[in-house]
Design an enzyme around this catalytic site. Sequence first.
Site, PDB file in Angstrom:
ATOM      1  N   CYS A   9       0.811  -1.214   0.000  1.00 26.93           N
ATOM      2  CA  CYS A   9       0.000   0.000   0.000  1.00 26.93           C
ATOM      3  C   CYS A   9       0.850   1.272   0.000  1.00 26.93           C
ATOM      4  O   CYS A   9       1.199   1.797   1.061  1.00 26.93           O
ATOM      5  CB  CYS A   9      -0.933  -0.014   1.210  1.00 26.93           C
ATOM      6  SG  CYS A   9      -2.045   1.401   1.245  1.00 26.93           S
ATOM      7  N   CYS A  58      -0.629   4.321   1.723  1.00 30.36           N
ATOM      8  CA  CYS A  58      -0.509   4.374   3.185  1.00 30.36           C
ATOM      9  C   CYS A  58       0.915   4.749   3.591  1.00 30.36           C
ATOM     10  O   CYS A  58       1.121   5.563   4.483  1.00 30.36           O
ATOM     11  CB  CYS A  58      -0.794   3.017   3.827  1.00 30.36           C
ATOM     12  SG  CYS A  58      -2.169   2.114   3.165  1.00 30.36           S
ATOM     13  N   ASP A  59       1.900   4.126   2.967  1.00 29.04           N
ATOM     14  CA  ASP A  59       3.268   4.183   3.492  1.00 29.04           C
ATOM     15  C   ASP A  59       4.225   5.121   2.761  1.00 29.04           C
ATOM     16  O   ASP A  59       5.324   5.372   3.244  1.00 29.04           O
ATOM     17  CB  ASP A  59       3.872   2.769   3.519  1.00 29.04           C
ATOM     18  CG  ASP A  59       3.153   1.871   4.517  1.00 29.04           C
ATOM     19  OD1 ASP A  59       2.315   2.413   5.261  1.00 29.04           O
ATOM     20  OD2 ASP A  59       3.422   0.672   4.547  1.00 29.04           O
TER      21      ASP A  59
END
Length: 490
Positions: free
Chosen positions: A184, A187-188
């Site tokens: 992801c 997200c990161d």
Amino acid sequence: MDITKKRLTLFSAILFGVIGLGVFFRYGLNFKLGRSSHSSFNFENPALYTKDDIVPFLVLGSGPASLSAALYGARTKVRTVVLKGSQPGGQLTGTSYVENWPAIRKIRGPEVMKDFEEQAARFGAQMVSDSATEVDLTKWPYLVKTEEGKELRVFSIFVGTGAKPRYLGIPGEQTYWGRGVTTCAICDAPYHKGDNVVVIGGGDSAVEEALELSSYAKEVRMLVRSDVMRASPSMIERLDQCDNVKIVYNTALTQINGESGKVGSVEVINTKTKEKTHWDNIKGVFLAIGHLPNTKLFNNQIATDATGYIKLKGRRQETSVPGVFAAGDVSDPRYKQAGVAAGDGIKAGLDAVWWLSEIGYNGHVAEKLEPYFFEPEMGKHVKVAHVNSETEYNKVVQDAGDKLIILDFYTQFCPSCMSMMPVIEWVGTKLKDKVIFLKVDASIAFDLVKKFKAPKVPHFVAIKHNEVVARSGQVMNRAQMLSFVKKYSN
Ligand code: NDP
């Protein structure tokens, strides 16, 4: 025996043989796959009117296919319940922008899914933040058990459980999962400012990951195992605008190495020449190598192909089990598009409504069954508060007394963070005398991210009497979160 008698006997033998085979294939195979026979679909059966928690049309999942099926179920006034599952909104919640949704030029993935849910709910579909954990399709009404412990008796089911990311299965992948290895970027990516990272895959998902990362990382290397990319030309064109993205063809990742407990370097191989190379100073590995269907819940109950995709009957969305329909990534190995999933979800919704009507479900039956319908406990969970700064956090700590505080670091576009929301609401309600959950948006509350050293999202920090007593980066289900809280709140 004269010749006519002989012929008649032969003819009868063939006829009975054919009928026998027909019966075997219709019911013998049905039995093997756990199907019920139509004779059991009986709304006159008094046993139906003895227990609660009946759901006429249950939708499993909340991606585009599921919410379209729910919209059509609810719109035709069939009582429809959606079990939103472990990733509310499905895979589109992890997509930055959708540019191929017909008639809408550009929209954020999570935004389009919010609209899907609101529209289905407006027609009366009941949204429930829970997941199916067990399904019994051998008897009708079908039985569906949930993570929160409910047992639903269901007349017709829509399966829209989607797909989960595929993994490489190479050394280091599991060891450094969540510590540099992830699926992801949305997200990161913010945690990789100035880093060198690799993206594995050459499809649209891989391009999306690379585009997201290009705003933060120093260099993004996309590893494509062959000499062609599968991504659409318009997506590949977008990469041309990113100077720091480099496509490396004919290259596969073979090992991920650590450094101070996180990803530090990788080993790669040229798939043509078989030449092996060590790449130093790589801090992130983003996997985007396709998906596998989520069909474990229906093992040996619904017919699937060898990969696990649910098989459908011709142009209809019906599965091998009568009254059970499917659409979207759980049954579609070819198109895998949100628009196709939504269209097939509509077909499935209509198929389910028609099927219910065929077996005798109508307004009169619905009225008789009304007292036995499942009633979701809407709004009974505690609302989890947000803290956006250290000052706000300090105020909560002052009044917390002996209660455990759990800070839930999240970002709005992180699907695993979103999947934790119903979990913490449920645990927060169950243990409300012991724990206070606080949500911290990591893209706003930088002072709290720094103070509590949150390395990524989701990340949970447990605090007792103003001291950090535990932390976890695991995505947890209800039972796991319950035991985490119990362990540190006593
Ligand atoms: P795809 O199946 O399209 O692509 C998977 C990629 O991973 C391919 O390049 C494949 O290589 C590679 N791959 C598979 N296994 C391995 C392995 N073991 N090692 C290395 N590489 C591997 O999956 P996506 O998730 O990218 O896309 C799925 C669907 O979703 C597609 O239809 C896509 O169009 C759609 N999508 C659309 C988006 C949008 O429009 N915004 C965004 C994201 C997805 P190979 O080609 O050699 O098999």
